[in-house]
Design a protein around this motif. Sequence first.
Motif, PDB file in Angstrom:
ATOM      1  N   ALA A 104       0.863  -1.174   0.000  1.00  0.00           N
ATOM      2  CA  ALA A 104       0.000   0.000   0.000  1.00  0.00           C
ATOM      3  C   ALA A 104       0.905   1.231   0.000  1.00  0.00           C
ATOM      4  CB  ALA A 104      -0.894  -0.005   1.233  1.00  0.00           C
ATOM      5  N   VAL A 105       0.796   2.032  -1.052  1.00  0.00           N
ATOM      6  CA  VAL A 105       1.740   3.121  -1.243  1.00  0.00           C
ATOM      7  C   VAL A 105       1.054   4.475  -1.048  1.00  0.00           C
ATOM      8  CG1 VAL A 105       3.420   4.113  -2.826  1.00  0.00           C
ATOM      9  CG2 VAL A 105       2.956   1.665  -2.896  1.00  0.00           C
ATOM     10  N   PRO A 106       1.491   5.224  -0.026  1.00  0.00           N
ATOM     11  CA  PRO A 106       0.959   6.570   0.178  1.00  0.00           C
ATOM     12  C   PRO A 106       1.477   7.524  -0.902  1.00  0.00           C
ATOM     13  CG  PRO A 106       2.097   5.782   2.149  1.00  0.00           C
ATOM     14  CD  PRO A 106       2.396   4.834   1.040  1.00  0.00           C
ATOM     15  N   ASN A 114       8.041   1.455  -7.004  1.00  0.00           N
ATOM     16  CA  ASN A 114       8.141   0.844  -8.330  1.00  0.00           C
ATOM     17  C   ASN A 114       9.590   0.560  -8.715  1.00  0.00           C
ATOM     18  OD1 ASN A 114       5.400   0.630  -8.894  1.00  0.00           O
ATOM     19  ND2 ASN A 114       5.293   2.700  -9.711  1.00  0.00           N
ATOM     20  N   ARG A 115      10.504   1.436  -8.343  1.00  0.00           N
ATOM     21  CA  ARG A 115      11.913   1.218  -8.646  1.00  0.00           C
ATOM     22  C   ARG A 115      12.428  -0.036  -7.933  1.00  0.00           C
ATOM     23  NH1 ARG A 115      16.460   2.137  -6.234  1.00  0.00           N
ATOM     24  NH2 ARG A 115      15.694   3.598  -4.681  1.00  0.00           N
ATOM     25  N   ILE A 116      12.065  -0.189  -6.664  1.00  0.00           N
ATOM     26  CA  ILE A 116      12.471  -1.377  -5.905  1.00  0.00           C
ATOM     27  C   ILE A 116      11.925  -2.639  -6.577  1.00  0.00           C
ATOM     28  CG2 ILE A 116      12.208  -2.626  -3.704  1.00  0.00           C
ATOM     29  CD1 ILE A 116      14.074  -0.305  -3.394  1.00  0.00           C
ATOM     30  N   LEU A 117      10.651  -2.618  -6.953  1.00  0.00           N
ATOM     31  CA  LEU A 117      10.030  -3.797  -7.563  1.00  0.00           C
ATOM     32  C   LEU A 117      10.628  -4.111  -8.931  1.00  0.00           C
ATOM     33  CD1 LEU A 117       6.305  -3.289  -6.533  1.00  0.00           C
ATOM     34  CD2 LEU A 117       7.971  -4.852  -5.542  1.00  0.00           C
ATOM     35  N   ASN A 118      11.076  -3.087  -9.649  1.00  0.00           N
ATOM     36  CA  ASN A 118      11.717  -3.314 -10.950  1.00  0.00           C
ATOM     37  C   ASN A 118      13.139  -3.834 -10.803  1.00  0.00           C
ATOM     38  OD1 ASN A 118       9.488  -2.522 -12.453  1.00  0.00           O
ATOM     39  ND2 ASN A 118      10.116  -0.390 -12.500  1.00  0.00           N
ATOM     40  N   ASP A 119      13.830  -3.414  -9.746  1.00  0.00           N
ATOM     41  CA  ASP A 119      15.234  -3.785  -9.550  1.00  0.00           C
ATOM     42  C   ASP A 119      15.430  -5.140  -8.888  1.00  0.00           C
ATOM     43  OD1 ASP A 119      15.903  -1.374 -10.672  1.00  0.00           O
ATOM     44  OD2 ASP A 119      16.531  -0.421  -8.796  1.00  0.00           O
ATOM     45  N   TYR A 120      14.424  -5.635  -8.179  1.00  0.00           N
ATOM     46  CA  TYR A 120      14.574  -6.865  -7.404  1.00  0.00           C
ATOM     47  C   TYR A 120      13.430  -7.831  -7.709  1.00  0.00           C
ATOM     48  CZ  TYR A 120      17.885  -4.051  -4.796  1.00  0.00           C
ATOM     49  OH  TYR A 120      18.963  -3.251  -4.437  1.00  0.00           O
ATOM     50  N   PRO A 121      13.678  -9.132  -7.581  1.00  0.00           N
ATOM     51  CA  PRO A 121      12.631 -10.136  -7.872  1.00  0.00           C
ATOM     52  C   PRO A 121      11.631 -10.268  -6.722  1.00  0.00           C
ATOM     53  CG  PRO A 121      14.640 -11.247  -7.213  1.00  0.00           C
ATOM     54  CD  PRO A 121      14.953  -9.769  -7.254  1.00  0.00           C
ATOM     55  N   ILE A 122      10.724  -9.332  -6.653  1.00  0.00           N
ATOM     56  CA  ILE A 122       9.703  -9.343  -5.589  1.00  0.00           C
ATOM     57  C   ILE A 122       8.339  -9.372  -6.250  1.00  0.00           C
ATOM     58  CG2 ILE A 122       8.726  -8.061  -3.657  1.00  0.00           C
ATOM     59  CD1 ILE A 122      11.494  -6.698  -3.353  1.00  0.00           C
ATOM     60  N   GLN A 123       7.524 -10.359  -5.896  1.00  0.00           N
ATOM     61  CA  GLN A 123       6.167 -10.428  -6.415  1.00  0.00           C
ATOM     62  C   GLN A 123       5.244  -9.725  -5.423  1.00  0.00           C
ATOM     63  OE1 GLN A 123       5.227 -14.554  -6.915  1.00  0.00           O
ATOM     64  NE2 GLN A 123       6.210 -14.673  -8.918  1.00  0.00           N
ATOM     65  N   ALA A 124       4.647  -8.635  -5.884  1.00  0.00           N
ATOM     66  CA  ALA A 124       3.760  -7.881  -5.000  1.00  0.00           C
ATOM     67  C   ALA A 124       2.713  -7.153  -5.829  1.00  0.00           C
ATOM     68  CB  ALA A 124       4.559  -6.877  -4.186  1.00  0.00           C
ATOM     69  N   GLU A 125       1.564  -6.955  -5.240  1.00  0.00           N
ATOM     70  CA  GLU A 125       0.520  -6.143  -5.852  1.00  0.00           C
ATOM     71  C   GLU A 125       0.557  -4.770  -5.213  1.00  0.00           C
ATOM     72  OE1 GLU A 125      -4.305  -6.102  -6.033  1.00  0.00           O
ATOM     73  OE2 GLU A 125      -3.304  -8.027  -6.389  1.00  0.00           O
ATOM     74  N   VAL A 126       0.738  -3.746  -6.034  1.00  0.00           N
ATOM     75  CA  VAL A 126       0.843  -2.370  -5.546  1.00  0.00           C
ATOM     76  C   VAL A 126      -0.537  -1.733  -5.560  1.00  0.00           C
ATOM     77  CG1 VAL A 126       1.887  -0.114  -5.936  1.00  0.00           C
ATOM     78  CG2 VAL A 126       3.203  -2.182  -6.398  1.00  0.00           C
ATOM     79  N   VAL A 127      -0.907  -1.121  -4.426  1.00  0.00           N
ATOM     80  CA  VAL A 127      -2.200  -0.466  -4.287  1.00  0.00           C
ATOM     81  C   VAL A 127      -1.955   0.948  -3.760  1.00  0.00           C
ATOM     82  CG1 VAL A 127      -4.463  -0.593  -3.204  1.00  0.00           C
ATOM     83  CG2 VAL A 127      -3.209  -2.688  -3.673  1.00  0.00           C
ATOM     84  N   LYS A 128      -2.564   1.934  -4.427  1.00  0.00           N
ATOM     85  CA  LYS A 128      -2.415   3.332  -3.961  1.00  0.00           C
ATOM     86  C   LYS A 128      -3.271   3.546  -2.726  1.00  0.00           C
ATOM     87  CE  LYS A 128      -1.556   5.566  -8.367  1.00  0.00           C
ATOM     88  NZ  LYS A 128      -2.051   6.531  -9.349  1.00  0.00           N
ATOM     89  N   LEU A 129      -2.701   4.264  -1.768  1.00  0.00           N
ATOM     90  CA  LEU A 129      -3.475   4.632  -0.560  1.00  0.00           C
ATOM     91  C   LEU A 129      -4.066   5.999  -0.744  1.00  0.00           C
ATOM     92  CD1 LEU A 129      -1.774   3.673   2.819  1.00  0.00           C
ATOM     93  CD2 LEU A 129      -3.908   2.919   1.868  1.00  0.00           C
TER      94      LEU A 129
END
Length: 129
Positions: A104-106, A114-129
């Motif tokens: 959950a991203v404020p 998004n940069r972290i998720l693009n740089d590293y192999p992390i499976q996550a669903e991003v949701v705007k707060l």
Amino acid sequence: MENGILTEAQQKDAELIQLLLDKIVKKKGFENICANAEGYETPAKIRRGKDSEEYFIPDCTGEVNGRKSYFELGMKTDDERQLVTKWRLLSSLANYKHGKLYLAVPRGHMAFTNRILNDYPIQAEVVKL
């Protein structure tokens, strides 16, 4: 709020965790909710390593249809390595338990997340707060 690795460093606001609970966790129908906030049972501590005394505490956990998911606030931090370690661990645990990792991203933290998720192999669903 209990402090684990990163919890204190990021100064996670109780209001943001409550917003995460109201806007995402409860709306998606999760049950057995644990949150690192007042009025909720604290989620289980996750040790960093076998012999380590350090541990991570997820911001929130919940179950739906027997599948456990983890919820984290996606916020900027100076300790990027610790954050990546925590998110990778939570993502792996969520996959193991047939759930998901939700970030959950404020406002103001989306580019960092998004940069972290693009740089590293992390499976996550991003949701705007």
